[in-house]
Design an enzyme around this catalytic site. Structure first.
Site, short mmCIF file in Angstrom:
data_model
loop_
_atom_site.label_atom_id
_atom_site.label_comp_id
_atom_site.label_asym_id
_atom_site.label_seq_id
_atom_site.Cartn_x
_atom_site.Cartn_y
_atom_site.Cartn_z
N GLY A 1 0.86 -1.18 0.00
CA GLY A 1 0.00 0.00 0.00
C GLY A 1 0.89 1.23 0.00
N CYS B 1 5.37 -6.07 1.75
CA CYS B 1 5.71 -4.64 1.71
C CYS B 1 4.97 -3.85 2.81
CB CYS B 1 5.46 -4.09 0.30
SG CYS B 1 6.27 -2.49 0.08
N TYR B 2 4.01 -2.98 2.43
CA TYR B 2 3.27 -2.28 3.49
C TYR B 2 2.64 -3.31 4.44
CZ TYR B 2 -0.30 0.41 5.91
OH TYR B 2 -1.08 0.97 6.90
N ASP C 1 -15.05 -13.18 -23.26
CA ASP C 1 -15.84 -13.37 -22.05
C ASP C 1 -17.27 -13.83 -22.36
OD1 ASP C 1 -13.57 -12.41 -20.89
OD2 ASP C 1 -14.35 -10.39 -20.56
N HIS D 1 8.57 -7.78 -3.01
CA HIS D 1 7.33 -8.20 -3.69
C HIS D 1 7.52 -9.56 -4.38
CE1 HIS D 1 4.93 -4.53 -3.23
NE2 HIS D 1 6.10 -3.94 -3.19
N LYS E 1 -8.83 -12.98 -16.57
CA LYS E 1 -8.87 -13.20 -18.02
C LYS E 1 -8.14 -14.48 -18.44
CE LYS E 1 -10.22 -10.89 -21.69
NZ LYS E 1 -11.49 -10.15 -21.69
N GLU F 1 5.29 -11.29 -5.75
CA GLU F 1 4.36 -11.45 -6.88
C GLU F 1 4.90 -10.86 -8.18
OE1 GLU F 1 4.25 -9.34 -4.45
OE2 GLU F 1 3.24 -7.47 -4.93
#
Ligand code: XMP
Length: 511
Positions: free
Chosen positions: A55, A82-83, A227, A169, A367, A171
């Site tokens: 954040g 992180c945050y 979609d 991070h 997606k 990710e």
């Protein structure tokens, strides 16, 4: 859902990426803003683990997002990122500090110690850092398990309560062992078993709808985009001809697109598709309009009108199905951000028709997961891997007034460009590519005659999420072939240019 992870969102830019990374490891993850889920609800949901996202704040800011510190003692493993790591330190009674000279941004070497979180992770590797504050003193019960040159606590853990925190991070793909670290948290710490697969999802959803929608008539707006296509096939497999798809062909589609959609869904899947050829109506509405926002609004409104008229002739419809996907759900819960373009999505809910219920078969999927389900269902790859196409279609790729003549010129130019990209085997090297018909005419010479015709712009972008995009470095010879074919083969074009602007500051579409 038997096995799920909560991604508790503290406003980080990577919240969706975290959830996607967890799901790539076959574990279902859902994102909830920190102020939209109480501790009691978290306990009830029986999450296998919780991830605190990053954040933009400092934990000591008055307005910083915080959480009930009881979350550290409910027996659910937590990974703070992180945050989220600093918040864990703060809630647990540790010390977080801001020091300009300890801020780290970008690729950073991290050293880790032996810990379940770092199983199969090299002692030294590169991670992605983005912080100013740092954990100066971990809370009681925690030990430091990683550090960098500037950050004395790049990771910490409390083994007894299964609380883990990383300042970097995992990710982000620049963190070399990020995937492994998340895997270790999910499987080694939380005890997940990997139940989230798309084969399973398709089978489960079809079974669920067979029961839930038995005897009901369901209406879906089919656009031919991935979609709505996947939603249509899923529902067709569940309820067969009780699904009616309305495909509004507004005449603003690419070359042969309407026919392909009709052929694929009616012919190949035996879906009950009603194609409404409404080109004339749309062109009448758009006559004389050149303001981009006005075009979008008119198309959106007209689309709903056509759809409603069609629906009203179908007798009683019980359910409206929509191709909403997870990012739409997450983003709509976030409040309003500045309207850059009013995005008209084909399939938007007409608010004057009433239904007993709305169903959104893909509302839990990202997606890439929708594409996997599509592949599972046997939908051809041209549709599953189709590049995005805006709801208002070619109307936002023709600058100025829309006419049938301009649409036909653009369709031809776009088809040539797409052919050349395919011919060069570049379809997967660029995420979206198309031609734009500018409103600019310029002088040319064909044979011995002077011409004064339109300029076409070619655009190709490379992107992960379409929020930012780079122009694709297409090989010169591909551009050359596309350009010369366009001016030679298509009447009404005398010049071709290539768009080399990134997003931001430009957008992907020209209007
Ligand atoms: P922009 O132009 O905003 O486009 O950078 C980002 C992505 O969104 C697509 N796009 C739309 N999609 N309705 C849609 O369904 C729209 O009105 C619309 N406008 C842009 C665009 O093609 C790109 O992929």
């Amino acid at each position: 859902m038997e096995e799920k992870i909560l991604v508790l969102d503290f406003g980080g830019q990577y919240n969706q990426l975290i959830a996607r990374r967890v799901r790539e490891q076959k574990v279902y993850a859902e994102i909830k803003p920190y102020d939209k889920i109480s501790l009691e609800e978290i306990k009830k949901e029986k999450y296998k683990g919780i991830i605190f996202t990053g954040g933009p704040n400092s934990v000591y800011d008055g307005a910083a997002p915080r959480y009930d510190k009881g979350i550290l003692d409910i027996g659910i493993p937590v990974l703070g990122i992180c945050y989220g790591a600093q918040l864990m330190a703060y809630l647990g009674g540790g010390e977080v500090c801001a020091a300009e000279n300890s801020s780290e941004y970008g690729k950073t070497e991290v050293t880790v110690v032996n810990n379940v979180l770092f199983d199969d992770v090299s002692e030294r590797s590169i991670c992605w850092m983005s912080h100013t504050d740092f954990i100066k003193k971990p809370p009681e019960g925690f030990s430091v398990i990683a550090y960098t040159a500037n950050c004395p606590c790049a990771a910490m853990y409390d083994g007894r309560r299964k609380l883990y925190a990383v300042q970097f991070h995992p990710e982000v793909s620049h963190t070399v062992y990020g995937e492994r670290i998340l895997h270790n948290f999910l499987y080694g710490v939380c005890g997940c078993t990997g139940m989230w697969t798309m084969e399973d999802f398709a089978a489960r959803t079809i079974k669920k709808y067979r029961k839930e929608l038995a005897g009901k008539k369901v209406l879906l707006a089919l656009s031919g985009g991935v979609d709505s296509s996947v939603a249509a096939v899923l529902l067709q497999k569940a309820i067969g001809n009780d699904l009616v798809c309305v495909f509004v062909d507004h005449g603003l589609l690419r070359k042969n697109e309407g026919d392909i959609v009709e052929r694929t869904f009616k012919g190949r899947f035996g879906i009950n598709v009603i194609r409404v050829n409404a080109e004339k109506r749309f062109l009448e509405k758009l006559a004389g309009v050149s303001d981009p926002e006005k075009k979008r609004k008119l198309i959106g409104e007209e689309f709903i009108r056509v759809f409603e008229e069609e629906a009203s002739g179908l007798g009683k419809i019980n359910v409206l199905a929509q191709g909403t996907i997870y990012p739409d759900v997450v983003e709509s819960g976030k409040g309003s951000s500045a309207v850059i373009k009013s995005h008209h999505n084909v399939g938007g809910l007409p608010d004057t028709i009433s239904f007993e219920m709305i169903t959104e078969p893909l509302r839990d999927l990202f997606k890439d997961e929708v594409r996997k389900v599509g592949t599972e269902l046997g939908i051809p790859k041209e549709i599953v891997w189709r590049q995005p196409f805006p709801g208002p279609g070619l109307a936002v790729r023709i600058i100025g007034e829309i006419t049938k003549e301009k649409l036909d010129i653009l369709r031809e130019a776009d088809a040539v460009f797409c052919e050349e990209i395919a011919q060069a085997g570049l379809e997967t090297q660029t995420d979206q590519y198309f031609a734009v018909l500018t409103d600019l005419r310029s002088v040319g010479v064909k044979g011995d005659a002077r011409t004064y015709s339109y300029t076409v712009a070619l655009r190709a972008v490379t992107t992960d999420d379409f929020m930012t995009a780079e122009w694709t470095r297409l090989p010169y010879d591909v551009l050359e072939r596309a350009g010369s074919r366009i001016v030679n083969e298509i009447c009404g074009i005398s010049r071709v240019v290539y768009d080399i602007t990134s997003k931001p500051p430009a957008t992907v579409e020209w209007e």
